[in-house]
Design a protein around this motif. Structure first.
Motif, PDB file in Angstrom:
ATOM      1  N   THR A 278       0.827  -1.236   0.082  1.00 38.39           N
ATOM      2  CA  THR A 278      -0.147  -0.125   0.051  1.00 38.39           C
ATOM      3  C   THR A 278       0.764   1.105  -0.010  1.00 38.39           C
ATOM      4  OG1 THR A 278      -0.110  -0.192   2.423  1.00 38.39           O
ATOM      5  CG2 THR A 278      -1.738  -0.974   1.183  1.00 38.39           C
ATOM      6  N   GLY A 279       2.128   1.011   0.257  1.00 38.08           N
ATOM      7  CA  GLY A 279       3.043   2.249  -0.068  1.00 38.08           C
ATOM      8  C   GLY A 279       3.702   2.844   1.305  1.00 38.08           C
ATOM      9  N   LYS A 280       3.854   2.271   2.421  1.00 34.51           N
ATOM     10  CA  LYS A 280       4.109   2.665   3.686  1.00 34.51           C
ATOM     11  C   LYS A 280       5.492   3.035   3.504  1.00 34.51           C
ATOM     12  CE  LYS A 280       2.926  -1.217   5.469  1.00 34.51           C
ATOM     13  NZ  LYS A 280       2.313  -1.865   4.540  1.00 34.51           N
ATOM     14  N   THR A 281       6.613   2.068   3.030  1.00 33.30           N
ATOM     15  CA  THR A 281       7.713   2.505   2.886  1.00 33.30           C
ATOM     16  C   THR A 281       8.205   3.785   2.039  1.00 33.30           C
ATOM     17  OG1 THR A 281       8.458   0.172   3.447  1.00 33.30           O
ATOM     18  CG2 THR A 281       9.813   1.620   2.367  1.00 33.30           C
ATOM     19  N   MET A 282       7.165   3.505   0.635  1.00 29.99           N
ATOM     20  CA  MET A 282       7.368   4.668  -0.311  1.00 29.99           C
ATOM     21  C   MET A 282       6.924   6.179   0.490  1.00 29.99           C
ATOM     22  SD  MET A 282       5.133   5.557  -3.573  1.00 29.99           S
ATOM     23  CE  MET A 282       3.742   5.494  -2.681  1.00 29.99           C
ATOM     24  N   LEU A 283       5.866   6.183   1.213  1.00 27.85           N
ATOM     25  CA  LEU A 283       5.625   7.094   2.133  1.00 27.85           C
ATOM     26  C   LEU A 283       6.588   7.819   2.875  1.00 27.85           C
ATOM     27  CD1 LEU A 283       1.783   6.454   2.835  1.00 27.85           C
ATOM     28  CD2 LEU A 283       2.592   8.258   1.378  1.00 27.85           C
ATOM     29  N   SER A 284       7.336   6.859   3.670  1.00 28.54           N
ATOM     30  CA  SER A 284       8.606   7.160   4.543  1.00 28.54           C
ATOM     31  C   SER A 284       9.705   8.012   3.460  1.00 28.54           C
ATOM     32  CB  SER A 284       8.981   5.886   5.068  1.00 28.54           C
ATOM     33  OG  SER A 284       8.034   5.293   5.643  1.00 28.54           O
ATOM     34  N   ARG A 285       9.881   7.367   2.448  1.00 26.67           N
ATOM     35  CA  ARG A 285      11.002   7.968   1.749  1.00 26.67           C
ATOM     36  C   ARG A 285      10.548   9.551   1.165  1.00 26.67           C
ATOM     37  NH1 ARG A 285      15.423   5.066   0.590  1.00 26.67           N
ATOM     38  NH2 ARG A 285      15.286   2.666   0.583  1.00 26.67           N
ATOM     39  N   ALA A 286       9.195   9.509   0.776  1.00 28.56           N
ATOM     40  CA  ALA A 286       8.733  10.628   0.263  1.00 28.56           C
ATOM     41  C   ALA A 286       8.685  11.634   1.248  1.00 28.56           C
ATOM     42  CB  ALA A 286       7.200  10.457  -0.353  1.00 28.56           C
ATOM     43  N   LEU A 287       8.489  11.465   2.504  1.00 28.54           N
ATOM     44  CA  LEU A 287       8.453  12.222   3.708  1.00 28.54           C
ATOM     45  C   LEU A 287       9.783  12.791   4.013  1.00 28.54           C
ATOM     46  CD1 LEU A 287       7.261  13.843   6.029  1.00 28.54           C
ATOM     47  CD2 LEU A 287       7.293  11.703   7.374  1.00 28.54           C
ATOM     48  N   ALA A 288      10.819  11.969   3.849  1.00 30.17           N
ATOM     49  CA  ALA A 288      12.256  12.139   4.203  1.00 30.17           C
ATOM     50  C   ALA A 288      12.637  13.148   2.979  1.00 30.17           C
ATOM     51  CB  ALA A 288      12.967  11.189   3.878  1.00 30.17           C
ATOM     52  N   ASN A 289      12.033  13.291   1.797  1.00 35.44           N
ATOM     53  CA  ASN A 289      12.467  13.869   0.543  1.00 35.44           C
ATOM     54  C   ASN A 289      11.882  15.455   0.853  1.00 35.44           C
ATOM     55  OD1 ASN A 289      14.115  12.264  -0.361  1.00 35.44           O
ATOM     56  ND2 ASN A 289      12.718  11.215  -1.735  1.00 35.44           N
ATOM     57  N   GLY A 292      13.560  17.153   3.417  1.00 30.87           N
ATOM     58  CA  GLY A 292      14.791  17.275   2.936  1.00 30.87           C
ATOM     59  C   GLY A 292      15.916  16.680   3.847  1.00 30.87           C
ATOM     60  N   ALA A 293      15.493  15.501   4.289  1.00 33.85           N
ATOM     61  CA  ALA A 293      16.274  14.856   5.468  1.00 33.85           C
ATOM     62  C   ALA A 293      17.060  13.681   4.809  1.00 33.85           C
ATOM     63  CB  ALA A 293      15.299  14.372   6.578  1.00 33.85           C
ATOM     64  N   ASP A 294      18.151  13.300   5.508  1.00 33.38           N
ATOM     65  CA  ASP A 294      18.804  12.076   5.294  1.00 33.38           C
ATOM     66  C   ASP A 294      17.774  10.631   5.629  1.00 33.38           C
ATOM     67  OD1 ASP A 294      20.920  13.296   4.119  1.00 33.38           O
ATOM     68  OD2 ASP A 294      22.263  13.167   5.878  1.00 33.38           O
ATOM     69  N   VAL A 327      22.355  16.739  10.844  1.00 34.31           N
ATOM     70  CA  VAL A 327      21.532  16.987   9.707  1.00 34.31           C
ATOM     71  C   VAL A 327      20.136  16.376   9.735  1.00 34.31           C
ATOM     72  CG1 VAL A 327      23.367  17.505   8.050  1.00 34.31           C
ATOM     73  CG2 VAL A 327      22.260  15.277   8.224  1.00 34.31           C
ATOM     74  N   PRO A 328      19.034  16.974   9.365  1.00 30.89           N
ATOM     75  CA  PRO A 328      17.762  16.312   9.322  1.00 30.89           C
ATOM     76  C   PRO A 328      17.795  14.812   8.860  1.00 30.89           C
ATOM     77  CG  PRO A 328      17.531  18.476   8.422  1.00 30.89           C
ATOM     78  CD  PRO A 328      18.943  18.247   8.597  1.00 30.89           C
ATOM     79  N   THR A 329      17.361  13.869   9.632  1.00 34.39           N
ATOM     80  CA  THR A 329      17.448  12.562   9.232  1.00 34.39           C
ATOM     81  C   THR A 329      16.206  11.857   9.857  1.00 34.39           C
ATOM     82  OG1 THR A 329      19.673  12.613   9.761  1.00 34.39           O
ATOM     83  CG2 THR A 329      18.689  10.359   9.850  1.00 34.39           C
ATOM     84  N   LEU A 330      15.633  11.205   8.764  1.00 35.35           N
ATOM     85  CA  LEU A 330      14.347  10.242   9.122  1.00 35.35           C
ATOM     86  C   LEU A 330      14.906   8.703   9.359  1.00 35.35           C
ATOM     87  CD1 LEU A 330      11.067  10.254   7.448  1.00 35.35           C
ATOM     88  CD2 LEU A 330      12.220   7.975   7.551  1.00 35.35           C
ATOM     89  N   ILE A 331      14.690   8.077  10.485  1.00 35.17           N
ATOM     90  CA  ILE A 331      15.027   6.733  10.820  1.00 35.17           C
ATOM     91  C   ILE A 331      13.825   5.810  10.533  1.00 35.17           C
ATOM     92  CG2 ILE A 331      16.189   5.159  12.120  1.00 35.17           C
ATOM     93  CD1 ILE A 331      17.404   7.427  13.862  1.00 35.17           C
TER      94      ILE A 331
END
Length: 494
Positions: A278-289, A292-294, A327-331
């Motif tokens: 359903t796109g959970k991982t994709m949404l996580s990457r999109a949120l990081a972008n 502007g986070a690593d 730097v901003p980072t999404l884990i």
């Protein structure tokens, strides 16, 4: 948020400058490409991108730069009367103005691929011959293309741009760099002003841009991401409310001063749960972008260890590193239930290790945002019932997002965005990827039960089938039709 200012008589609006800078960390962002300027300027544009300058690299023209990742601002201003792309210019020379040339031009415009390939082949051969004879640029003076350079600066923002000129004076280039961890919306505004200042030097009058309005914003139709790392929220379809919520989280992350002014605390953790695909991982990457986070993804093997005490050491090290990020980072803890599910009263060694990891995780999440406001944690799971409630309570995971399978309208929207993005990337004059009359609503209805991943796979199969036909026939392939898409959906077994 939109920033507005007056410059050289023009009104300038920069829409979501923070979002532009964040998006530029992933893909180059083109701005002002459709703006019009007074004569003699034919076109002007600004691109914001990111570059990872190697440590120890030689200094650039901008003082203090050349080490570490940077944001690159590059602009071009053209006064050339002939702005045709090389391919179109070659075609114009080959076709000429005689009746045969006019007829061939009409067939190319109508999408005749055979005629297009013949004309382009003749043009390519002509260019090769010119180059071999040293006549590839007849009449052009044999002098360096960039014979003169200047510097423009905005003292208030501390931005300095090098300005280079083509030898014939028809093209001006501006370039500036700012360290990634220092770049601000003020730098973007300053670069826009320097671009308009350079335009103003070419246009007569005290206020050469008087009465004009320029909107600096991202393109409304994003190109498809070449990798999952490059996906943005603009490209997500069928999840309108979730995307809106993630945009608000990104805004709260990028504006800590507003949070501090009101004593507000942005979300520290986000739990996304729902069926696979359903796109959970994709949404996580999109949120990081969007932020502007690593992006730092944690998977099961990085934590669970067969040796006694190894799992506990691993989870402690992950959070120890998280507290040091500057730097901003999404884990992302992907498949969260398999990493850290609460094992209850199990007495075996594996259960005890997972229990210990869960306990450490809870302790570390209690004050992570206070220890390092640059970090935000996202966890995804297909099985939320396997995760103990104490792990994901508010204060640790403040936002819990259910990501369901899309409904009919959602599937229609996913088809619309995916098809538009593919067409934006691959269609060219003489090549049409999708036929007219594709019924998106019907595709949404036929794809009952499919996820975004399933729809992407249906499109991939159609693209592959067309590419194989193209390889066997040499280009004699019709565009993707409604029938092709319907057959692909049926082939997936939904």
């Amino acid at each position: 948020m939109t920033e507005s200012f007056q410059y050289a008589g023009a009104t300038v609006e920069i829409v979501e400058p923070g979002t532009i800078l964040a998006a530029a960390r992933v893909n180059p962002v083109e701005l002002l490409r459709r703006a019009t300027f007074p004569a003699p300027v034919r076109r002007a544009g600004l691109t914001v991108s990111s570059a990872d300058t190697p440590a120890g690299a030689p200094p650039t023209d901008s003082p203090g730069l050349g080490r570490g990742p940077v944001h690159v601002f590059s602009a071009e201003i053209s006064t050339a009367t002939d702005d045709l792309p090389d391919r179109d210019r070659i075609r114009a020379v080959v076709l000429g103005n005689d009746p045969v040339g006019t007829l061939l031009a009409k067939r190319i415009a109508a999408g005749d691929q055979i005629t297009t390939r013949i004309v382009d082949g003749v043009g390519t051969a002509a260019v090769a011959a010119y180059k071999k004879l040293g006549l590839d640029r007849p009449g052009e003076p044999a002098v360096p293309r960039e014979a003169r350079t200047d510097v423009l600066a905005d003292a208030a923002a501390g931005l300095q741009a090098t300005v280079s000129y083509d030898a014939d004076g028809t093209l001006i280039r501006l370039r500036a760099e700012v360290p990634r961890d220092e770049v601000t919306p003020e730098h973007l505004a300053a670069m826009v002003k320097l671009l308009l200042q350079a335009v103003g030097t070419l246009v007569p009058g005290d206020e050469p841009l008087a009465g004009r309005r320029y909107v600096v914003a991202r393109e409304s139709i994003p190109k498809v991401a070449t990798t999952t790392q490059e996906v943005t929220l603009d490209q997500v379809g069928g999840l309108t409310e979730i995307v809106a919520e993630l945009r608000q989280i990104a805004v709260s992350f990028r504006h800590p001063e507003a949070m501090a002014r009101w004593g507000a605390r942005r979300p520290q953790g986000i739990l996304m749960y729902g069926p696979p695909g359903t796109g959970k991982t994709m949404l996580s990457r999109a949120l990081a972008n969007e932020i502007g986070a690593d992006f730092r993804e944690i998977r099961t093997p990085e934590i669970l260890d067969k040796w006694l005490g190894g799992s506990e050491r691993n989870i402690k090290q992950i959070f120890r590193d998280a507290r040091r990020y500057r730097v901003p980072t999404l884990i992302l803890f992907d498949e969260f239930d398999s990493i850290i599910s609460y094992a209850g009263s199990g007495g075996d060694a594996a259960s005890q290790a997972i229990n210990a990891v869960a306990g450490i995780f809870k302790q570390e999440m209690n004050d992570l945002i206070e220890a390092n406001p640059n970090v935000i944690v996202v966890a995804t799971t297909n099985f939320p019932h396997r995760v103990d409630d104490s792990l994901i309570r508010s204060g640790r995971f403040d936002v819990k997002v259910s990501v369901p399978k899309p409904d009919e309208n959602g599937r229609t929207e996913i088809f619309r965005k995916m098809i538009a993005q593919l067409a934006a990337v691959h269609e060219r004059p003489g090549f049409t990827m999708f036929a007219d009359g594709v019924d998106l609503a019907e595709l949404g209805r036929l794809s009952h039960g499919m996820t975004g991943a399933d729809i992407k796979e249906a499109l991939r199969r159609v693209q592959l089938a067309k590419a194989m036909q193209d390889a066997h026939t040499g280009g004699m392939v019709d565009p993707i039709s409604q029938q092709d898409l319907t057959a692909s959906i049926s082939g997936l077994g939904f």
